[in-house]
Design an enzyme around this catalytic site. Structure first.
Site, PDB file in Angstrom:
ATOM      1  N   SER A 141      20.146  -9.096  98.885  1.00 44.56           N
ATOM      2  CA  SER A 141      19.503  -9.800  99.994  1.00 44.56           C
ATOM      3  C   SER A 141      19.661 -11.305  99.786  1.00 44.56           C
ATOM      4  O   SER A 141      19.781 -11.767  98.643  1.00 44.56           O
ATOM      5  CB  SER A 141      18.006  -9.454 100.001  1.00 44.56           C
ATOM      6  N   TYR A 154       9.829  -8.815  95.398  1.00 43.87           N
ATOM      7  CA  TYR A 154      11.041  -8.360  96.095  1.00 43.87           C
ATOM      8  C   TYR A 154      12.219  -9.273  95.762  1.00 43.87           C
ATOM      9  O   TYR A 154      13.300  -8.804  95.405  1.00 43.87           O
ATOM     10  CB  TYR A 154      10.776  -8.339  97.606  1.00 43.87           C
TER      11      TYR A 154
HETATM   12  N1  LIG Z   1      15.640  -5.225 106.685  1.00 39.74           N
HETATM   13  C1  LIG Z   1      15.938  -6.424 106.181  1.00 39.74           C
HETATM   14  O1  LIG Z   1      15.578  -7.466 106.746  1.00 39.74           O
HETATM   15  C2  LIG Z   1      16.746  -6.553 104.925  1.00 39.74           C
HETATM   16  C3  LIG Z   1      17.250  -7.828 104.584  1.00 39.74           C
HETATM   17  C4  LIG Z   1      17.993  -7.982 103.420  1.00 39.74           C
HETATM   18  C5  LIG Z   1      18.226  -6.897 102.601  1.00 39.74           C
HETATM   19  N2  LIG Z   1      17.724  -5.651 102.946  1.00 39.74           N
HETATM   20  C6  LIG Z   1      17.969  -4.550 102.026  1.00 39.74           C
HETATM   21  O2  LIG Z   1      18.715  -3.549 102.711  1.00 39.74           O
HETATM   22  C7  LIG Z   1      18.398  -2.265 102.176  1.00 39.74           C
HETATM   23  C8  LIG Z   1      18.027  -1.317 103.302  1.00 39.74           C
HETATM   24  O3  LIG Z   1      16.927  -1.870 104.007  1.00 39.74           O
HETATM   25  P1  LIG Z   1      16.476  -1.374 105.455  1.00 39.74           P
HETATM   26  O4  LIG Z   1      16.075  -2.573 106.208  1.00 39.74           O
HETATM   27  O5  LIG Z   1      17.464  -0.449 106.028  1.00 39.74           O
HETATM   28  O6  LIG Z   1      15.119  -0.610 105.053  1.00 39.74           O
HETATM   29  P2  LIG Z   1      14.470   0.755 105.602  1.00 39.74           P
HETATM   30  O7  LIG Z   1      14.765   0.903 107.063  1.00 39.74           O
HETATM   31  O8  LIG Z   1      13.057   0.719 105.166  1.00 39.74           O
HETATM   32  O9  LIG Z   1      15.285   1.867 104.802  1.00 39.74           O
HETATM   33  C9  LIG Z   1      15.192   1.952 103.399  1.00 39.74           C
HETATM   34  C10 LIG Z   1      15.739   3.283 102.950  1.00 39.74           C
HETATM   35  O10 LIG Z   1      15.517   3.438 101.523  1.00 39.74           O
HETATM   36  C11 LIG Z   1      14.819   4.660 101.301  1.00 39.74           C
HETATM   37  N3  LIG Z   1      13.969   4.637 100.134  1.00 39.74           N
HETATM   38  C12 LIG Z   1      12.886   3.844  99.893  1.00 39.74           C
HETATM   39  N4  LIG Z   1      12.311   4.168  98.731  1.00 39.74           N
HETATM   40  C13 LIG Z   1      13.029   5.199  98.212  1.00 39.74           C
HETATM   41  C14 LIG Z   1      12.904   5.996  97.041  1.00 39.74           C
HETATM   42  N5  LIG Z   1      11.919   5.806  96.157  1.00 39.74           N
HETATM   43  N6  LIG Z   1      13.798   6.984  96.842  1.00 39.74           N
HETATM   44  C15 LIG Z   1      14.793   7.211  97.738  1.00 39.74           C
HETATM   45  N7  LIG Z   1      14.958   6.500  98.863  1.00 39.74           N
HETATM   46  C16 LIG Z   1      14.077   5.503  99.107  1.00 39.74           C
HETATM   47  C17 LIG Z   1      13.988   4.799 102.571  1.00 39.74           C
HETATM   48  O11 LIG Z   1      13.426   6.058 102.712  1.00 39.74           O
HETATM   49  P3  LIG Z   1      11.936   6.115 103.370  1.00 39.74           P
HETATM   50  O12 LIG Z   1      12.185   6.411 104.783  1.00 39.74           O
HETATM   51  O13 LIG Z   1      11.233   7.099 102.564  1.00 39.74           O
HETATM   52  O14 LIG Z   1      11.289   4.763 103.196  1.00 39.74           O
HETATM   53  C18 LIG Z   1      15.031   4.448 103.621  1.00 39.74           C
HETATM   54  O15 LIG Z   1      15.940   5.496 103.831  1.00 39.74           O
HETATM   55  C19 LIG Z   1      17.255  -2.490 101.181  1.00 39.74           C
HETATM   56  O16 LIG Z   1      17.786  -2.540  99.869  1.00 39.74           O
HETATM   57  C20 LIG Z   1      16.703  -3.852 101.577  1.00 39.74           C
HETATM   58  O17 LIG Z   1      16.110  -4.514 100.491  1.00 39.74           O
HETATM   59  C21 LIG Z   1      17.000  -5.467 104.090  1.00 39.74           C
END
Ligand SMILES: NC(=O)c1ccc[n+]([C@@H]2O[C@H](COP(=O)([O-])OP(=O)(O)OC[C@H]3O[C@@H](n4cnc5c(N)ncnc54)[C@H](OP(=O)(O)O)[C@@H]3O)[C@@H](O)[C@H]2O)c1
Length: 264
Positions: A141, A154
């Site tokens: 990120s 985070y």
């Molecule tokens: N959204 C943003 O603004 C943003 C910005 C920069 C970087 N990122 C990074 O991008 C990645 C994806 O983010 P996203 O926005 O797509 O988030 P999201 O919609 O919350 O999806 C996260 C995914 O990770 C899974 N997960 C969480 N905890 C887990 C565990 N203990 N074991 C297995 N799976 C688990 C979630 O399953 P559940 O449905 O159970 O939660 C979901 O499938 C993350 O690494 C995040 O830090 C996001």
């Protein structure tokens, strides 16, 4: 890399960026191993892919549990064949100031966002190095480049992911294994709604999960994948400014924090 019939393993594939990335790889004819700890959504995304004619299998795994992460890469290869690309995407957030962060939550964040990722990279590199091919893609990120107030835990996990991925990239190179770090800015997913603690309201540019997925797939398809992928390229100027003049972004980040946390 030729993506048709290649097997792609994606963690956190049941929602957001992981779901969009699974669909984008499937559209290129790849096979997908989906990993998540959310059974209903994991089944939903897996069924969607299968209905589209994709060879896909869901793996219900809690990445915060060391015993479930150990041997996962091998298990999937035994069941589905050689994994060409590992996308370490699963992640959780925490909207707490340093003073309010409980150590147990800090440790949980590190288990999912860093230790699971590091373990899967090691498992994958051990197999890929022997084969002399493969690609590891870690989703970190922009927050790993400059910690913002209210999300120190985070930011720390993503900073750890950044340095780890840099070292890994150079160690993997002699084996013919590519390593890429993807650094998104804010993305419109359920991520911010499911964050524990103070709600973070992203301001400014917000990307779609599909846009990030597109940049991941483009990178995997490339013959010479980039070391870093910035789905929003202008953020590079902020990285450079902070490196040259540490603290220069504090004012902007602090004002945004104040607006969303104290002016309610
Ligand atoms: N959204 C943003 O603004 C943003 C910005 C920069 C970087 N990122 C990074 O991008 C990645 C994806 O983010 P996203 O926005 O797509 O988030 P999201 O919609 O919350 O999806 C996260 C995914 O990770 C899974 N997960 C969480 N905890 C887990 C565990 N203990 N074991 C297995 N799976 C688990 C979630 O399953 P559940 O449905 O159970 O939660 C979901 O499938 C993350 O690494 C995040 O830090 C996001």
């Amino acid at each position: 890399m030729e993506l048709k019939n290649a097997l792609i393993m994606i963690t956190g594939a049941s929602a957001g960026i992981g779901e969009a990335t699974s669909l984008a790889f499937a559209q290129r004819g790849a096979k997908i191993a989906l990993v998540s700890n959310q059974k209903t959504d994991l089944d939903r995304v897996t069924s969607t892919l299968v209905a589209l004619g994709t060879e896909a299998q869901g793996y219900f795994v809690d990445l915060s549990k060391r015993e479930e992460v150990e041997g996962l890469f091998d298990r999937i290869e035994r069941e589905m064949g050689e994994i060409s690309v590992l996308v370490n995407n699963a992640g959780i957030g925490l909207g707490e100031s340093v003073l309010n962060t409980e150590e147990s939550k800090l440790r949980l964040l590190f288990e999912v966002n860093f230790f699971a990722l590091a373990s899967l990279c090691k498992q994958a590199l051990s197999k890929m190095s022997r084969r002399g091919r493969g690609h590891l893609i870690n989703i970190s990120s922009a927050a790993g480049q400059f910690g913002a107030p209210g999300i120190s835990a985070y930011s720390a996990t993503k900073g750890a992911c950044h340095s780890f991925t840099q070292s890994l990239r150079m160690e993997a190179r002699p084996y013919g294994v590519f390593v890429t770090e993807v650094l998104p800015i804010s993305v419109k997913t359920k991520f911010f709604d499911s964050v524990e603690g103070e709600k973070y309201n992203p301001s400014g540019v917000v990307l779609t999960a599909e846009k990030v997925a597109e940049s991941i797939v483009k990178c995997a398809a490339s013959r010479r994948p980039h070391a870093e992928v910035l789905p929003f390229r202008p953020i590079r100027f902020a990285f450079l400014a902070e490196t040259a003049f540490p603290g220069i972004l504090d004012h902007i980040l602090y004002n945004n924090f104040k607006k969303t946390h104290h002016d309610k």
